[in-house]
Design a protein around this motif. Structure first.
Motif: not given
Length: 132
Positions: A87-111
Motif C-alpha cells: 500500500r505504501a508503494a502504491n501511495a508513492n506510485y499514485q503521488a508520482a503519477n499525479q506529478l507526471v500528469i500535472a507536469a505534462k499539463a503544465g499545471d505548476s500548482k498541481a505539480a
C-alpha cells in the motif's frame, strides 16, 4: 546444499543492490525535480517523475522474503506487514503519477502539490519500513 544457499545469497545481494540503486535514483530525481521547479521547467520533471512512478510500481517485487541481509537497510517490518508495504508503494506510485500528469499539463500548482505528496510518501514509507 551450501552451494545452492550461496547462489541464493548472491541473487539476494544483487537484488538488494539493485533496489538500493533504484532508491538512490528516486532520491536524486526528487532533488533534480526541485531544481526544475525553481527554473520553471515542468517538461524536465516528466521523465524524472515517470522513473519514480515506474520504480514504485515494481518496488514490492524487489523485496522477496529472505532479501533482508547485508547491505539491505530494509526493516523486517516489510515482511511482517507486506500488504502495508505494498500500500505504501502504491501511495508513492499514485503521488508520482499525479506529478507526471500535472507536469505534462503544465499545471505548476498541481505539480508542486503532487511533488510534496510524492516526497511525503517516501518519508512515510521510510519511517515504517527502513532501518535507521
Amino acid at each position: 546444499t551450501r552451494k545452492e544457499s550461496s547462489a541464493a545469497s548472491d541473487v539476494y545481494k544483487r537484488q538488494v543492490k539493485e533496489r538500493m540503486d533504484f532508491f538512490t535514483q528516486s532520491k536524486d530525481n526528487l532533488k533534480a525535480i526541485k531544481t526544475h521547479f525553481r527554473n520553471g521547467d515542468l517538461d524536465a520533471i516528466v521523465p524524472l517523475a515517470t522513473q519514480i512512478r515506474d520504480w514504485a510500481e515494481k518496488m514490492p517485487a524487489y523485496f522477496p522474503a529472505g532479501s533482508d541481509g547485508k547491505p539491505s537497510e530494509a526493516s523486517p517490518q516489510i515482511w511482517l506487514d507486506f500488504s502495508g508495504f505494498e500500500r505504501a508503494a502504491n501511495a508513492n506510485y499514485q503521488a508520482a503519477n499525479q506529478l507526471v500528469i500535472a507536469a505534462k499539463a503544465g499545471d505548476s500548482k498541481a505539480a508542486i502539490n503532487a511533488f510534496k505528496a510524492t516526497a511525503a510518501t517516501c518519508k512515510s514509507c521510510h519511517k515504517s519500513y527502513k532501518l535507521d
